[in-house]
Design a protein around this motif. Structure first.
Motif, PDB file in Angstrom:
ATOM      1  N   ALA A 283      -0.617   2.817  10.544  1.00  0.00           N
ATOM      2  CA  ALA A 283       0.085   2.642  11.898  1.00  0.00           C
ATOM      3  C   ALA A 283      -0.833   2.114  12.856  1.00  0.00           C
ATOM      4  CB  ALA A 283       0.802   3.658  12.404  1.00  0.00           C
ATOM      5  N   SER A 284      -2.151   2.154  12.643  1.00  0.00           N
ATOM      6  CA  SER A 284      -3.198   1.365  13.656  1.00  0.00           C
ATOM      7  C   SER A 284      -3.293  -0.037  13.558  1.00  0.00           C
ATOM      8  CB  SER A 284      -4.340   2.513  13.661  1.00  0.00           C
ATOM      9  OG  SER A 284      -5.142   2.069  12.511  1.00  0.00           O
ATOM     10  N   ARG A 285      -2.697  -0.397  12.268  1.00  0.00           N
ATOM     11  CA  ARG A 285      -2.958  -1.742  12.064  1.00  0.00           C
ATOM     12  C   ARG A 285      -2.036  -2.765  12.902  1.00  0.00           C
ATOM     13  NH1 ARG A 285      -3.539  -0.278   5.872  1.00  0.00           N
ATOM     14  NH2 ARG A 285      -5.131   0.893   6.168  1.00  0.00           N
ATOM     15  N   GLN A 286      -2.457  -4.045  13.065  1.00  0.00           N
ATOM     16  CA  GLN A 286      -1.631  -4.848  13.745  1.00  0.00           C
ATOM     17  C   GLN A 286      -0.415  -5.472  12.849  1.00  0.00           C
ATOM     18  OE1 GLN A 286      -3.923  -7.754  15.864  1.00  0.00           O
ATOM     19  NE2 GLN A 286      -5.320  -6.409  16.805  1.00  0.00           N
ATOM     20  N   THR A 287      -0.685  -5.511  11.623  1.00  0.00           N
ATOM     21  CA  THR A 287       0.148  -6.180  10.687  1.00  0.00           C
ATOM     22  C   THR A 287       0.503  -5.506   9.390  1.00  0.00           C
ATOM     23  OG1 THR A 287      -1.293  -7.555   9.378  1.00  0.00           O
ATOM     24  CG2 THR A 287      -0.647  -8.635  11.508  1.00  0.00           C
ATOM     25  N   LEU A 288       1.445  -5.658   8.626  1.00  0.00           N
ATOM     26  CA  LEU A 288       1.730  -5.415   7.264  1.00  0.00           C
ATOM     27  C   LEU A 288       1.681  -6.360   6.226  1.00  0.00           C
ATOM     28  CD1 LEU A 288       4.879  -3.048   8.311  1.00  0.00           C
ATOM     29  CD2 LEU A 288       2.891  -2.215   7.293  1.00  0.00           C
ATOM     30  N   ALA A 289       1.271  -5.777   5.013  1.00  0.00           N
ATOM     31  CA  ALA A 289       1.459  -7.065   3.937  1.00  0.00           C
ATOM     32  C   ALA A 289       0.466  -8.081   4.074  1.00  0.00           C
ATOM     33  CB  ALA A 289       2.871  -7.249   3.491  1.00  0.00           C
ATOM     34  N   ALA A 290      -0.697  -7.862   4.601  1.00  0.00           N
ATOM     35  CA  ALA A 290      -1.957  -8.720   4.781  1.00  0.00           C
ATOM     36  C   ALA A 290      -1.083  -9.894   5.683  1.00  0.00           C
ATOM     37  CB  ALA A 290      -2.190  -9.351   3.253  1.00  0.00           C
ATOM     38  N   GLY A 291      -0.961  -9.555   6.830  1.00  0.00           N
ATOM     39  CA  GLY A 291      -0.492 -10.442   7.963  1.00  0.00           C
ATOM     40  C   GLY A 291       0.916 -11.061   7.607  1.00  0.00           C
ATOM     41  N   THR A 292       1.706 -10.518   6.706  1.00  0.00           N
ATOM     42  CA  THR A 292       3.130 -11.293   6.630  1.00  0.00           C
ATOM     43  C   THR A 292       3.928 -10.544   7.865  1.00  0.00           C
ATOM     44  OG1 THR A 292       2.769 -11.003   4.129  1.00  0.00           O
ATOM     45  CG2 THR A 292       4.994 -11.313   4.776  1.00  0.00           C
ATOM     46  N   LEU A 293       3.847  -9.287   8.078  1.00  0.00           N
ATOM     47  CA  LEU A 293       4.927  -8.911   9.156  1.00  0.00           C
ATOM     48  C   LEU A 293       4.082  -8.272  10.328  1.00  0.00           C
ATOM     49  CD1 LEU A 293       7.483  -6.985   6.728  1.00  0.00           C
ATOM     50  CD2 LEU A 293       7.801  -9.335   8.141  1.00  0.00           C
ATOM     51  N   THR A 294       4.500  -8.124  11.498  1.00  0.00           N
ATOM     52  CA  THR A 294       3.815  -7.574  12.468  1.00  0.00           C
ATOM     53  C   THR A 294       4.032  -6.114  12.355  1.00  0.00           C
ATOM     54  OG1 THR A 294       5.508  -7.944  14.184  1.00  0.00           O
ATOM     55  CG2 THR A 294       3.822  -9.396  14.195  1.00  0.00           C
ATOM     56  N   MET A 295       3.122  -5.200  12.979  1.00  0.00           N
ATOM     57  CA  MET A 295       3.438  -3.670  12.904  1.00  0.00           C
ATOM     58  C   MET A 295       4.499  -3.145  13.720  1.00  0.00           C
ATOM     59  SD  MET A 295       3.127  -0.996  11.160  1.00  0.00           S
ATOM     60  CE  MET A 295       1.426  -1.263  10.120  1.00  0.00           C
ATOM     61  N   SER A 296       5.800  -2.677  13.205  1.00  0.00           N
ATOM     62  CA  SER A 296       6.777  -2.267  13.906  1.00  0.00           C
ATOM     63  C   SER A 296       7.532  -1.287  13.059  1.00  0.00           C
ATOM     64  CB  SER A 296       7.555  -3.512  14.534  1.00  0.00           C
ATOM     65  OG  SER A 296       8.390  -3.876  13.713  1.00  0.00           O
ATOM     66  N   ARG A 297       8.360  -0.445  13.772  1.00  0.00           N
ATOM     67  CA  ARG A 297       9.298   0.384  12.824  1.00  0.00           C
ATOM     68  C   ARG A 297      10.275  -0.305  11.688  1.00  0.00           C
ATOM     69  NH1 ARG A 297      10.975   5.791  13.243  1.00  0.00           N
ATOM     70  NH2 ARG A 297      12.678   6.205  12.062  1.00  0.00           N
ATOM     71  N   GLY A 298      10.966  -1.200  12.574  1.00  0.00           N
ATOM     72  CA  GLY A 298      11.806  -2.031  11.781  1.00  0.00           C
ATOM     73  C   GLY A 298      11.289  -2.993  10.913  1.00  0.00           C
ATOM     74  N   ASN A 299      10.000  -3.458  10.957  1.00  0.00           N
ATOM     75  CA  ASN A 299       9.298  -4.219   9.616  1.00  0.00           C
ATOM     76  C   ASN A 299       8.863  -3.233   8.776  1.00  0.00           C
ATOM     77  OD1 ASN A 299       9.860  -6.765  11.051  1.00  0.00           O
ATOM     78  ND2 ASN A 299       7.759  -6.861  12.037  1.00  0.00           N
ATOM     79  N   LEU A 300       8.188  -2.020   9.095  1.00  0.00           N
ATOM     80  CA  LEU A 300       7.971  -0.991   8.242  1.00  0.00           C
ATOM     81  C   LEU A 300       9.038  -0.635   7.207  1.00  0.00           C
ATOM     82  CD1 LEU A 300       5.491   0.651   7.627  1.00  0.00           C
ATOM     83  CD2 LEU A 300       5.866   2.428   9.139  1.00  0.00           C
ATOM     84  N   ALA A 301      10.325  -0.338   7.896  1.00  0.00           N
ATOM     85  CA  ALA A 301      11.193   0.054   7.202  1.00  0.00           C
ATOM     86  C   ALA A 301      11.820  -1.001   6.079  1.00  0.00           C
ATOM     87  CB  ALA A 301      12.265   0.434   8.119  1.00  0.00           C
ATOM     88  N   ALA A 302      11.787  -2.309   6.837  1.00  0.00           N
ATOM     89  CA  ALA A 302      12.293  -3.455   5.702  1.00  0.00           C
ATOM     90  C   ALA A 302      11.012  -3.573   4.676  1.00  0.00           C
ATOM     91  CB  ALA A 302      12.002  -4.598   6.609  1.00  0.00           C
ATOM     92  N   TRP A 303       9.883  -3.322   4.926  1.00  0.00           N
ATOM     93  CA  TRP A 303       8.879  -3.734   3.758  1.00  0.00           C
ATOM     94  C   TRP A 303       9.137  -2.571   2.634  1.00  0.00           C
ATOM     95  CZ3 TRP A 303       5.881  -6.454   1.259  1.00  0.00           C
ATOM     96  CH2 TRP A 303       4.872  -6.107   0.636  1.00  0.00           C
ATOM     97  N   ILE A 304       9.220  -1.278   3.183  1.00  0.00           N
ATOM     98  CA  ILE A 304       9.448  -0.214   2.265  1.00  0.00           C
ATOM     99  C   ILE A 304      10.778  -0.337   1.518  1.00  0.00           C
ATOM    100  CG2 ILE A 304       9.637   2.324   1.943  1.00  0.00           C
ATOM    101  CD1 ILE A 304       8.117   2.633   4.560  1.00  0.00           C
ATOM    102  N   ALA A 305      11.873  -0.651   2.356  1.00  0.00           N
ATOM    103  CA  ALA A 305      13.203  -0.755   1.445  1.00  0.00           C
ATOM    104  C   ALA A 305      13.202  -1.899   0.487  1.00  0.00           C
ATOM    105  CB  ALA A 305      14.133  -0.998   2.573  1.00  0.00           C
ATOM    106  N   ASP A 306      12.798  -3.011   0.737  1.00  0.00           N
ATOM    107  CA  ASP A 306      12.775  -4.397   0.008  1.00  0.00           C
ATOM    108  C   ASP A 306      11.425  -5.282   0.148  1.00  0.00           C
ATOM    109  OD1 ASP A 306      13.570  -6.166  -1.740  1.00  0.00           O
ATOM    110  OD2 ASP A 306      15.108  -7.117  -0.209  1.00  0.00           O
TER     111      ASP A 306
END
Length: 337
Positions: A283-306
Protein backbone atom coordinates in the motif's frame (compact mmCIF):
# COMPACT_ATOMS: atom_id res chain seq x y z
CA UNK A 1 -6.40 30.10 -45.78
CA UNK A 2 -2.73 30.94 -45.25
CA UNK A 3 -3.44 31.98 -41.67
CA UNK A 4 -5.25 28.70 -41.01
CA UNK A 5 -2.36 26.73 -42.49
CA UNK A 6 0.12 28.63 -40.30
CA UNK A 7 -1.92 27.94 -37.15
CA UNK A 8 -2.26 24.25 -38.06
CA UNK A 9 1.49 23.97 -38.70
CA UNK A 10 2.35 25.68 -35.40
CA UNK A 11 -0.08 23.44 -33.52
CA UNK A 12 1.41 20.32 -35.12
CA UNK A 13 4.93 21.42 -34.20
CA UNK A 14 3.87 22.15 -30.61
CA UNK A 15 2.27 18.72 -30.24
CA UNK A 16 5.32 17.06 -31.75
CA UNK A 17 7.68 18.83 -29.35
CA UNK A 18 5.62 17.66 -26.37
CA UNK A 19 7.43 14.33 -26.76
CA UNK A 20 10.75 16.06 -26.02
CA UNK A 21 9.95 16.83 -22.38
CA UNK A 22 8.31 15.28 -19.37
CA UNK A 23 9.06 12.47 -17.00
CA UNK A 24 9.79 9.90 -19.72
CA UNK A 25 11.93 11.64 -22.31
CA UNK A 26 15.54 11.10 -23.28
CA UNK A 27 15.66 14.78 -24.24
CA UNK A 28 14.79 15.91 -20.71
CA UNK A 29 17.88 14.68 -18.81
CA UNK A 30 17.89 14.66 -15.00
CA UNK A 31 21.18 12.84 -14.41
CA UNK A 32 24.76 12.76 -15.74
CA UNK A 33 24.23 9.64 -17.87
CA UNK A 34 21.11 11.06 -19.51
CA UNK A 35 22.82 14.44 -20.02
CA UNK A 36 25.74 12.78 -21.78
CA UNK A 37 23.38 10.83 -24.02
CA UNK A 38 21.19 13.85 -24.74
CA UNK A 39 24.23 15.90 -25.77
CA UNK A 40 25.31 13.04 -28.05
CA UNK A 41 21.82 12.81 -29.58
CA UNK A 42 21.69 16.54 -30.33
CA UNK A 43 25.21 16.59 -31.75
CA UNK A 44 24.56 13.57 -34.00
CA UNK A 45 21.24 15.06 -35.13
CA UNK A 46 22.73 18.48 -35.91
CA UNK A 47 25.71 17.05 -37.77
CA UNK A 48 23.60 14.63 -39.80
CA UNK A 49 21.16 17.44 -40.64
CA UNK A 50 24.04 19.63 -41.85
CA UNK A 51 25.40 16.78 -44.00
CA UNK A 52 21.94 16.19 -45.46
CA UNK A 53 21.56 19.88 -46.35
CA UNK A 54 24.98 19.93 -48.04
CA UNK A 55 24.16 16.80 -50.04
CA UNK A 56 20.84 18.29 -51.16
CA UNK A 57 22.64 21.48 -52.26
CA UNK A 58 25.22 19.42 -54.15
CA UNK A 59 22.42 17.57 -55.94
CA UNK A 60 20.39 20.71 -56.67
CA UNK A 61 23.19 22.87 -58.09
CA UNK A 62 23.93 20.71 -61.18
CA UNK A 63 20.20 20.52 -61.90
CA UNK A 64 19.79 24.29 -61.69
CA UNK A 65 22.94 25.22 -63.66
CA UNK A 66 22.64 25.52 -67.42
CA UNK A 67 25.29 23.47 -69.22
CA UNK A 68 27.98 25.50 -70.96
CA UNK A 69 27.91 25.28 -74.73
CA UNK A 70 31.05 23.72 -76.20
CA UNK A 71 32.30 23.94 -79.75
CA UNK A 72 33.48 20.34 -79.70
CA UNK A 73 31.19 18.24 -77.39
CA UNK A 74 33.34 15.12 -77.78
CA UNK A 75 36.56 16.80 -76.67
CA UNK A 76 37.48 15.84 -73.09
CA UNK A 77 37.59 18.78 -70.67
CA UNK A 78 40.49 17.77 -68.43
CA UNK A 79 40.10 20.76 -66.10
CA UNK A 80 36.42 19.99 -65.48
CA UNK A 81 37.17 16.34 -64.82
CA UNK A 82 39.89 17.28 -62.34
CA UNK A 83 37.51 19.60 -60.48
CA UNK A 84 34.89 16.85 -60.24
CA UNK A 85 37.51 14.39 -59.00
CA UNK A 86 38.62 16.83 -56.29
CA UNK A 87 35.02 17.31 -55.18
CA UNK A 88 34.47 13.54 -54.92
CA UNK A 89 37.75 12.98 -53.05
CA UNK A 90 36.95 15.82 -50.66
CA UNK A 91 33.50 14.35 -49.97
CA UNK A 92 35.01 10.91 -49.31
CA UNK A 93 37.62 12.39 -46.96
CA UNK A 94 34.98 14.40 -45.06
CA UNK A 95 32.81 11.30 -44.75
CA UNK A 96 35.72 9.34 -43.27
CA UNK A 97 36.56 12.16 -40.84
CA UNK A 98 32.92 12.44 -39.73
CA UNK A 99 32.58 8.68 -39.18
CA UNK A 100 35.82 8.48 -37.21
CA UNK A 101 34.84 11.56 -35.18
CA UNK A 102 31.42 10.15 -34.30
CA UNK A 103 33.01 6.84 -33.31
CA UNK A 104 35.45 8.63 -31.01
CA UNK A 105 32.63 10.67 -29.47
CA UNK A 106 30.66 7.48 -28.79
CA UNK A 107 33.73 5.91 -27.19
CA UNK A 108 34.29 8.95 -24.95
CA UNK A 109 30.60 8.96 -23.96
CA UNK A 110 30.78 5.27 -23.02
CA UNK A 111 33.79 5.93 -20.80
CA UNK A 112 31.92 8.77 -19.11
CA UNK A 113 28.90 6.54 -18.50
CA UNK A 114 31.10 3.75 -17.10
CA UNK A 115 32.70 6.14 -14.60
CA UNK A 116 29.38 7.22 -13.04
CA UNK A 117 29.07 4.22 -10.74
CA UNK A 118 32.74 3.78 -9.89
CA UNK A 119 32.09 4.84 -6.29
CA UNK A 120 28.48 3.62 -5.93
CA UNK A 121 27.63 2.77 -2.33
CA UNK A 122 24.23 1.26 -3.12
CA UNK A 123 23.69 -1.85 -5.24
CA UNK A 124 20.24 -2.93 -6.39
CA UNK A 125 19.43 -6.15 -8.23
CA UNK A 126 16.59 -5.69 -10.73
CA UNK A 127 15.01 -8.84 -12.15
CA UNK A 128 12.59 -8.71 -15.06
CA UNK A 129 9.49 -10.91 -15.03
CA UNK A 130 6.50 -11.11 -17.32
CA UNK A 131 5.38 -8.38 -16.63
CA UNK A 132 6.80 -6.72 -13.53
CA UNK A 133 10.11 -5.77 -11.93
CA UNK A 134 11.57 -7.44 -8.85
CA UNK A 135 13.78 -5.02 -6.90
CA UNK A 136 16.27 -6.34 -4.33
CA UNK A 137 18.48 -4.00 -2.28
CA UNK A 138 21.74 -5.81 -1.62
CA UNK A 139 23.57 -5.47 1.69
CA UNK A 140 26.48 -7.19 3.43
CA UNK A 141 24.19 -7.74 6.42
CA UNK A 142 21.54 -10.33 5.48
CA UNK A 143 18.92 -8.72 7.72
CA UNK A 144 19.31 -5.49 5.72
CA UNK A 145 18.49 -7.10 2.37
CA UNK A 146 15.19 -5.73 1.10
CA UNK A 147 12.94 -6.98 -1.70
CA UNK A 148 10.15 -4.94 -3.24
CA UNK A 149 8.60 -4.50 -6.68
CA UNK A 150 8.22 -2.04 -9.56
CA UNK A 151 9.35 1.09 -7.67
CA UNK A 152 13.04 1.79 -7.08
CA UNK A 153 13.90 4.29 -4.35
CA UNK A 154 17.38 5.80 -4.56
CA UNK A 155 19.21 8.64 -2.75
CA UNK A 156 19.31 11.74 -4.93
CA UNK A 157 22.72 13.02 -5.97
CA UNK A 158 24.45 9.68 -5.34
CA UNK A 159 25.50 7.03 -7.88
CA UNK A 160 23.63 3.73 -7.73
CA UNK A 161 24.63 0.45 -9.35
CA UNK A 162 21.87 -1.68 -10.86
CA UNK A 163 22.46 -5.39 -11.53
CA UNK A 164 20.06 -6.44 -14.27
CA UNK A 165 18.86 -9.95 -15.10
CA UNK A 166 15.70 -11.79 -16.13
CA UNK A 167 13.90 -15.01 -15.21
CA UNK A 168 12.02 -15.63 -18.46
CA UNK A 169 12.57 -13.63 -21.68
CA UNK A 170 14.76 -10.68 -22.64
CA UNK A 171 13.56 -7.40 -21.17
CA UNK A 172 15.15 -3.95 -21.46
CA UNK A 173 15.48 -1.51 -18.58
CA UNK A 174 15.10 2.13 -19.60
CA UNK A 175 14.67 5.26 -17.49
CA UNK A 176 14.96 7.90 -20.26
CA UNK A 177 15.53 10.87 -17.94
CA UNK A 178 18.35 9.09 -16.07
CA UNK A 179 20.09 6.60 -18.36
CA UNK A 180 20.18 4.69 -21.61
CA UNK A 181 18.71 1.26 -22.26
CA UNK A 182 20.25 -2.00 -21.11
CA UNK A 183 18.91 -5.52 -21.68
CA UNK A 184 17.99 -7.98 -18.94
CA UNK A 185 18.98 -11.41 -20.23
CA UNK A 186 18.20 -14.77 -18.56
CA UNK A 187 21.34 -16.30 -17.08
CA UNK A 188 23.38 -13.10 -17.47
CA UNK A 189 24.03 -10.14 -15.18
CA UNK A 190 24.38 -6.73 -16.83
CA UNK A 191 25.43 -3.61 -14.93
CA UNK A 192 23.86 -0.16 -15.26
CA UNK A 193 24.97 2.84 -13.21
CA UNK A 194 22.51 5.68 -12.66
CA UNK A 195 22.42 8.93 -10.74
CA UNK A 196 19.60 11.43 -10.25
CA UNK A 197 20.73 15.03 -9.96
CA UNK A 198 17.82 16.03 -7.73
CA UNK A 199 14.82 14.48 -5.96
CA UNK A 200 11.92 13.50 -8.16
CA UNK A 201 9.93 10.66 -9.68
CA UNK A 202 11.26 9.35 -13.01
CA UNK A 203 9.19 6.93 -15.05
CA UNK A 204 10.71 4.03 -16.95
CA UNK A 205 9.54 1.37 -19.34
CA UNK A 206 10.57 -2.03 -20.62
CA UNK A 207 12.04 -1.21 -24.03
CA UNK A 208 12.27 -4.76 -25.44
CA UNK A 209 9.10 -6.49 -26.64
CA UNK A 210 8.58 -9.24 -24.07
CA UNK A 211 5.03 -10.45 -24.62
CA UNK A 212 1.40 -9.41 -24.57
CA UNK A 213 1.72 -6.93 -21.69
CA UNK A 214 5.04 -5.40 -22.70
CA UNK A 215 3.44 -1.94 -22.88
CA UNK A 216 2.20 -2.30 -19.28
CA UNK A 217 5.60 -3.07 -17.77
CA UNK A 218 6.47 0.28 -16.30
CA UNK A 219 8.70 1.21 -13.40
CA UNK A 220 9.43 4.29 -11.33
CA UNK A 221 12.69 5.63 -9.95
CA UNK A 222 11.93 7.68 -6.84
CA UNK A 223 14.94 9.83 -5.95
CA UNK A 224 14.90 11.24 -2.41
CA UNK A 225 17.29 13.06 -0.09
CA UNK A 226 19.55 10.61 1.76
CA UNK A 227 17.73 11.05 5.10
CA UNK A 228 14.34 10.37 3.54
CA UNK A 229 15.69 7.38 1.62
CA UNK A 230 17.20 5.86 4.77
CA UNK A 231 13.91 6.33 6.60
CA UNK A 232 12.02 4.68 3.73
CA UNK A 233 14.40 1.72 3.67
CA UNK A 234 14.19 1.21 7.43
CA UNK A 235 10.40 1.25 7.22
CA UNK A 236 10.43 -1.26 4.38
CA UNK A 237 12.64 -3.62 6.39
CA UNK A 238 9.97 -3.88 9.07
CA UNK A 239 7.47 -6.77 8.97
CA UNK A 240 3.94 -6.11 7.82
CA UNK A 241 1.75 -4.16 10.20
CA UNK A 242 -0.78 -6.25 12.10
CA UNK A 243 -4.37 -5.63 10.94
CA UNK A 244 -6.33 -3.35 13.25
CA UNK A 245 -9.97 -3.64 12.20
CA UNK A 246 -12.06 -6.80 12.30
CA UNK A 247 -12.51 -6.61 8.53
CA UNK A 248 -8.74 -6.39 7.98
CA UNK A 249 -8.17 -9.35 10.35
CA UNK A 250 -10.69 -11.35 8.35
CA UNK A 251 -8.85 -10.32 5.20
CA UNK A 252 -5.54 -11.56 6.59
CA UNK A 253 -7.05 -14.94 7.40
CA UNK A 254 -8.58 -15.17 3.93
CA UNK A 255 -5.28 -14.19 2.29
CA UNK A 256 -3.40 -16.91 4.18
CA UNK A 257 -6.02 -19.56 3.33
CA UNK A 258 -6.41 -18.75 -0.36
CA UNK A 259 -4.03 -19.30 -3.32
CA UNK A 260 -2.56 -15.80 -2.76
CA UNK A 261 -0.20 -17.26 -0.18
CA UNK A 262 1.37 -19.61 -2.73
CA UNK A 263 2.80 -16.78 -4.85
CA UNK A 264 3.17 -13.68 -2.66
CA UNK A 265 5.27 -12.93 0.39
CA UNK A 266 4.20 -10.77 3.33
CA UNK A 267 6.90 -10.28 5.94
CA UNK A 268 5.93 -11.36 9.44
CA UNK A 269 3.30 -13.84 8.21
CA UNK A 270 3.43 -17.44 6.91
CA UNK A 271 3.05 -16.09 3.35
CA UNK A 272 6.39 -16.81 1.72
CA UNK A 273 5.78 -17.04 -2.02
CA UNK A 274 8.58 -15.94 -4.32
CA UNK A 275 7.05 -16.04 -7.81
CA UNK A 276 5.04 -12.82 -7.52
CA UNK A 277 5.67 -9.34 -6.05
CA UNK A 278 6.39 -9.01 -2.33
CA UNK A 279 3.32 -7.41 -0.71
CA UNK A 280 4.76 -6.62 2.72
CA UNK A 281 4.35 -2.87 2.11
CA UNK A 282 2.26 -2.91 -1.06
CA UNK A 283 0.00 0.00 0.00
CA UNK A 284 3.01 2.33 0.19
CA UNK A 285 3.55 2.07 -3.57
CA UNK A 286 2.17 4.58 -6.03
CA UNK A 287 0.89 2.07 -8.57
CA UNK A 288 -0.33 -1.49 -9.06
CA UNK A 289 0.62 -4.08 -11.68
CA UNK A 290 3.85 -2.36 -12.77
CA UNK A 291 2.36 1.05 -13.39
CA UNK A 292 -0.90 -0.17 -14.94
CA UNK A 293 -3.15 1.27 -12.19
CA UNK A 294 -2.70 4.01 -9.61
CA UNK A 295 -2.86 2.79 -6.02
CA UNK A 296 -6.38 3.17 -4.62
CA UNK A 297 -8.96 1.00 -2.86
CA UNK A 298 -11.07 0.72 -6.01
CA UNK A 299 -8.15 -0.21 -8.25
CA UNK A 300 -6.85 -2.69 -5.69
CA UNK A 301 -10.27 -4.38 -5.63
CA UNK A 302 -10.49 -4.38 -9.44
CA UNK A 303 -7.03 -5.95 -9.75
CA UNK A 304 -7.76 -8.72 -7.23
CA UNK A 305 -11.24 -9.45 -8.62
CA UNK A 306 -10.27 -9.62 -12.30
CA UNK A 307 -6.54 -9.36 -13.05
CA UNK A 308 -7.06 -10.70 -16.57
CA UNK A 309 -9.50 -7.90 -17.28
CA UNK A 310 -6.95 -5.30 -16.18
CA UNK A 311 -3.83 -6.94 -17.62
CA UNK A 312 -4.73 -9.80 -20.02
CA UNK A 313 -2.12 -12.54 -20.07
CA UNK A 314 -0.68 -11.76 -16.65
CA UNK A 315 0.23 -14.75 -14.52
CA UNK A 316 -2.04 -13.74 -11.65
CA UNK A 317 -5.03 -16.13 -11.62
CA UNK A 318 -8.61 -15.19 -10.90
CA UNK A 319 -9.50 -16.20 -7.33
CA UNK A 320 -13.17 -16.91 -6.62
CA UNK A 321 -14.16 -14.44 -3.89
CA UNK A 322 -17.50 -13.19 -2.64
CA UNK A 323 -18.04 -9.45 -2.30
CA UNK A 324 -17.46 -9.53 1.46
CA UNK A 325 -14.30 -11.61 1.05
CA UNK A 326 -12.95 -9.24 -1.58
CA UNK A 327 -13.60 -6.20 0.63
CA UNK A 328 -11.91 -7.90 3.58
CA UNK A 329 -8.75 -8.73 1.60
CA UNK A 330 -8.64 -5.20 0.18
CA UNK A 331 -8.98 -3.78 3.71
CA UNK A 332 -6.05 -5.96 4.84
CA UNK A 333 -3.79 -5.01 1.92
CA UNK A 334 -4.65 -1.32 2.33
CA UNK A 335 -3.05 -1.45 5.76
CA UNK A 336 0.27 -2.80 4.47
CA UNK A 337 2.18 0.49 4.31
Amino acid sequence: MKRFASIAFATAIALFLQGCAGWQSALDPKGPAASELAWLIWFFTGLCAAVWVLVMIALALPLMMRPRERAEPLVIDADADNRKLRVVLTAVALTAVILVGLTLLSFIANRTLAAIGSDAALTIRVTGHQWWWEVRYEDATPSRILTTANEIHIPAGEPVRLLLTSTDVIHSFWIPSLSGKLDLIPGRMNVLDIKADKPGVYRGQCAEFCGAQHANMGTFIIAEPREKFDAWRNDQLQPAAAPMSDEAKTGENLFLRRPCVMCHKIGGTPAGGTVAPDLTHVASRQTLAAGTLTMSRGNLAAWIADPQGVKPGSHMPVVDLSGDELNAIVAYLEGLK
